[in-house]
Write a protein that holds these residues in place. Structure first.
Motif, mmCIF file in Angstrom:
data_model
loop_
_atom_site.group_PDB
_atom_site.id
_atom_site.type_symbol
_atom_site.label_atom_id
_atom_site.label_comp_id
_atom_site.label_asym_id
_atom_site.label_seq_id
_atom_site.Cartn_x
_atom_site.Cartn_y
_atom_site.Cartn_z
ATOM 1 N N GLY A 24 0.803 -1.215 0.000
ATOM 2 C CA GLY A 24 0.000 0.000 0.000
ATOM 3 C C GLY A 24 0.832 1.259 0.000
ATOM 4 N N GLN A 25 0.271 2.336 0.509
ATOM 5 C CA GLN A 25 0.941 3.625 0.548
ATOM 6 C C GLN A 25 0.484 4.392 1.770
ATOM 7 O OE1 GLN A 25 -0.341 5.468 -3.073
ATOM 8 N NE2 GLN A 25 -2.449 5.790 -2.345
ATOM 9 N N GLU A 26 1.245 5.432 2.123
ATOM 10 C CA GLU A 26 0.852 6.254 3.256
ATOM 11 C C GLU A 26 -0.447 6.984 2.942
ATOM 12 O OE1 GLU A 26 2.539 9.955 5.999
ATOM 13 O OE2 GLU A 26 3.917 8.809 4.730
ATOM 14 N N ALA A 27 -1.359 6.975 3.894
ATOM 15 C CA ALA A 27 -2.633 7.675 3.731
ATOM 16 C C ALA A 27 -2.419 9.182 3.888
ATOM 17 C CB ALA A 27 -3.633 7.182 4.770
ATOM 18 N N ARG A 28 -3.245 9.968 3.227
ATOM 19 C CA ARG A 28 -3.237 11.415 3.453
ATOM 20 C C ARG A 28 -3.627 11.648 4.905
ATOM 21 N NH1 ARG A 28 -7.250 15.151 2.906
ATOM 22 N NH2 ARG A 28 -8.579 13.611 1.848
ATOM 23 N N PRO A 29 -2.839 12.453 5.653
ATOM 24 C CA PRO A 29 -3.119 12.633 7.086
ATOM 25 C C PRO A 29 -4.575 13.009 7.360
ATOM 26 C CG PRO A 29 -1.005 13.589 6.559
ATOM 27 C CD PRO A 29 -1.624 13.166 5.252
ATOM 28 N N ILE A 70 -7.652 -1.220 27.887
ATOM 29 C CA ILE A 70 -7.447 -0.841 26.494
ATOM 30 C C ILE A 70 -7.498 0.676 26.408
ATOM 31 C CG2 ILE A 70 -8.300 -0.988 24.124
ATOM 32 C CD1 ILE A 70 -9.619 -3.640 24.838
ATOM 33 N N THR A 71 -6.514 1.264 25.740
ATOM 34 C CA THR A 71 -6.508 2.700 25.452
ATOM 35 C C THR A 71 -6.782 2.899 23.971
ATOM 36 O OG1 THR A 71 -4.930 3.175 27.227
ATOM 37 C CG2 THR A 71 -5.130 4.813 25.477
ATOM 38 N N VAL A 72 -7.700 3.795 23.645
ATOM 39 C CA VAL A 72 -8.070 4.084 22.260
ATOM 40 C C VAL A 72 -7.543 5.466 21.884
ATOM 41 C CG1 VAL A 72 -9.994 4.431 20.661
ATOM 42 C CG2 VAL A 72 -10.131 2.659 22.427
ATOM 43 N N ILE A 73 -6.833 5.544 20.763
ATOM 44 C CA ILE A 73 -6.343 6.818 20.242
ATOM 45 C C ILE A 73 -7.048 7.102 18.923
ATOM 46 C CG2 ILE A 73 -4.333 8.151 19.500
ATOM 47 C CD1 ILE A 73 -2.596 6.330 21.201
ATOM 48 N N LEU A 74 -7.738 8.225 18.864
ATOM 49 C CA LEU A 74 -8.455 8.659 17.672
ATOM 50 C C LEU A 74 -7.806 9.939 17.143
ATOM 51 C CD1 LEU A 74 -11.722 7.983 19.475
ATOM 52 C CD2 LEU A 74 -11.348 7.006 17.212
ATOM 53 N N GLY A 75 -7.999 10.213 15.857
ATOM 54 C CA GLY A 75 -7.453 11.436 15.268
ATOM 55 C C GLY A 75 -5.960 11.400 15.043
ATOM 56 N N ALA A 76 -5.388 10.194 14.960
ATOM 57 C CA ALA A 76 -3.931 10.067 14.806
ATOM 58 C C ALA A 76 -3.550 9.805 13.355
ATOM 59 C CB ALA A 76 -3.418 8.933 15.679
ATOM 60 N N HIS A 77 -2.397 10.295 12.965
ATOM 61 C CA HIS A 77 -1.746 9.872 11.719
ATOM 62 C C HIS A 77 -0.434 9.200 12.069
ATOM 63 C CE1 HIS A 77 -0.613 9.571 7.571
ATOM 64 N NE2 HIS A 77 0.505 10.238 7.807
ATOM 65 N N ASN A 78 0.441 9.932 12.768
ATOM 66 C CA ASN A 78 1.690 9.361 13.267
ATOM 67 C C ASN A 78 1.480 8.989 14.731
ATOM 68 O OD1 ASN A 78 4.297 8.905 14.316
ATOM 69 N ND2 ASN A 78 5.229 10.261 12.811
ATOM 70 N N ILE A 79 1.429 7.695 15.019
ATOM 71 C CA ILE A 79 1.051 7.272 16.365
ATOM 72 C C ILE A 79 2.188 7.383 17.374
ATOM 73 C CG2 ILE A 79 -0.936 5.836 15.795
ATOM 74 C CD1 ILE A 79 2.215 4.054 16.367
ATOM 75 N N ARG A 80 3.370 7.805 16.930
ATOM 76 C CA ARG A 80 4.456 8.040 17.892
ATOM 77 C C ARG A 80 4.619 9.519 18.217
ATOM 78 N NH1 ARG A 80 9.706 4.179 16.957
ATOM 79 N NH2 ARG A 80 8.615 2.234 16.550
ATOM 80 N N GLY A 146 -4.186 0.804 8.243
ATOM 81 C CA GLY A 146 -3.660 0.408 9.541
ATOM 82 C C GLY A 146 -2.248 0.913 9.746
ATOM 83 N N TRP A 147 -1.752 0.723 10.956
ATOM 84 C CA TRP A 147 -0.396 1.097 11.325
ATOM 85 C C TRP A 147 0.448 -0.178 11.457
ATOM 86 C CZ3 TRP A 147 -4.720 3.467 13.362
ATOM 87 C CH2 TRP A 147 -4.802 4.861 13.233
ATOM 88 N N GLY A 148 1.736 -0.073 11.237
ATOM 89 C CA GLY A 148 2.588 -1.244 11.414
ATOM 90 C C GLY A 148 3.541 -1.453 10.257
ATOM 91 N N ARG A 158 3.238 5.797 10.605
ATOM 92 C CA ARG A 158 2.144 6.546 9.976
ATOM 93 C C ARG A 158 1.100 5.598 9.401
ATOM 94 N NH1 ARG A 158 7.026 8.836 8.904
ATOM 95 N NH2 ARG A 158 7.283 11.040 9.463
ATOM 96 N N LEU A 159 -0.117 6.090 9.349
ATOM 97 C CA LEU A 159 -1.217 5.299 8.815
ATOM 98 C C LEU A 159 -0.989 5.009 7.333
ATOM 99 C CD1 LEU A 159 -4.047 4.110 9.469
ATOM 100 C CD2 LEU A 159 -4.999 6.231 8.550
ATOM 101 N N HIS A 160 -1.118 3.734 6.967
ATOM 102 C CA HIS A 160 -1.007 3.317 5.571
ATOM 103 C C HIS A 160 -2.330 2.701 5.122
ATOM 104 C CE1 HIS A 160 3.210 4.211 5.722
ATOM 105 N NE2 HIS A 160 3.390 3.764 4.500
ATOM 106 N N GLU A 161 -2.552 2.718 3.812
ATOM 107 C CA GLU A 161 -3.782 2.187 3.236
ATOM 108 C C GLU A 161 -3.464 1.406 1.968
ATOM 109 O OE1 GLU A 161 -5.956 5.752 2.506
ATOM 110 O OE2 GLU A 161 -4.816 6.273 0.701
ATOM 111 N N VAL A 162 -4.387 0.525 1.602
ATOM 112 C CA VAL A 162 -4.206 -0.261 0.378
ATOM 113 C C VAL A 162 -5.579 -0.614 -0.190
ATOM 114 C CG1 VAL A 162 -4.145 -2.514 1.562
ATOM 115 C CG2 VAL A 162 -2.962 -2.222 -0.628
#
Length: 255
Positions: A24-29, A70-80, A146-148, A158-162
């Motif tokens: 895939g590729q990096e998603a637009r933030p 469980i901790t939920v993070i919303l509104g993230a692009h770069n999770i670090r 997803g991230w990873g 960063r969030l990637h998509e495919v």
């Protein structure tokens, strides 16, 4: 916040099998404002999953992403990174489908009730669910994010998509012993080498702006197709459950 960043540094080291969007590729933030990143404490340590916001107080994910807390993070692009768009919520209640089978991964779906409602913004918004019992046709083109890992050996923050194509059910029946077309979707062309994988579990399969599937499981080598939970088979359970577990701290305005 510092603790979360510290944990993520260990959860996503280079080369770790934390999750994969292959090919895939990096998603637009913030172009996928429904995406959620989950940090889960399990009996053997911390793990991560994806999820998606379906109401201001509920996130949908896979049942095998269960743990506590469980901790939920919303509104993230770069999770670090500590982005101003991010909203973090603790999970008040994790509700696995009552017929979830850990051995076969059948009914692999779970609702997470957030301790506090999120504030919708350009970076944090809900996604639509399908009509009950609606079915995708083979050949439908959808996306998953997803991230990873972005390959079998390289990670990303960063969030990637495919883009992935829905396959005939027979392709997954031939490869996976417990595949059932009643509650699962077969996704990903074996010749394309594009796929979601382990740590993308819980993330949504988006088709025409509707969350049709949830990343469930696949081949350990990352070779498509992969199996997604069919959300339309569970829409009635989702709505009943969200109605049953209304936010306890919400305020009511008299009419």
């Amino acid at each position: 916040m510092q603790l979360l960043l510290f944990l993520m540094a260990f959860l996503l080291p280079p080369g770790a099998g934390a999750g994969e969007i292959i090919g895939g590729q990096e998603a637009r933030p913030h172009s996928r404002p429904y995406m959620a990143f989950l940090i889960i404490q399990t009996p053997v340590g911390y793990s991560t999953c994806g999820g998606f916001l379906v109401r201001e107080d509920f996130v949908l994910t896979a049942a095998h992403c269960w743990g506590s807390p469980i901790t939920v993070i919303l509104g993230a692009h770069n999770i670090r990174r500590e982005e101003r768009t991010q909203q973090r919520r603790s999970v008040l209640r994790a509700i696995r489908h009552p017929d979830y089978n850990q051995q076969s991964n059948v009914n692999d779906i779970m609702l997470l009730q957030l301790e506090n409602r999120i504030q919708q913004s350009e970076a944090v918004r809900t996604v639509s669910l399908p009509q009950a019992q609606a079915r995708l046709r083979p050949g439908a083109v959808c996306t998953v994010a997803g991230w990873g890992l972005v390959s079998l050996s390289r990670s990303t923050n960063r969030l990637h998509e495919v883009q992935l194509t829905v396959q005939r059910d027979s392709r997954c029946r031939d490869r996976f012993n417990f595949y059932t077309d009643q509650t699962q979707i077969c996704v990903g062309n074996p010749s394309s080498r594009k796929s979601a994988f382990l740590g993308d579990s819980g993330g949504p399969l988006i088709c025409n702006n509707v969350a049709e599937g949830i990343v469930s499981y696949g081949d350990r080598r990352g070779i498509p197709p992969a199996v997604f939970t069919r959300v339309s088979s569970f829409v009635n359970w989702i709505n009943r459950t969200m109605e049953r577990f209304k936010q306890q701290n919400q305020t009511w305005t008299p009419l």
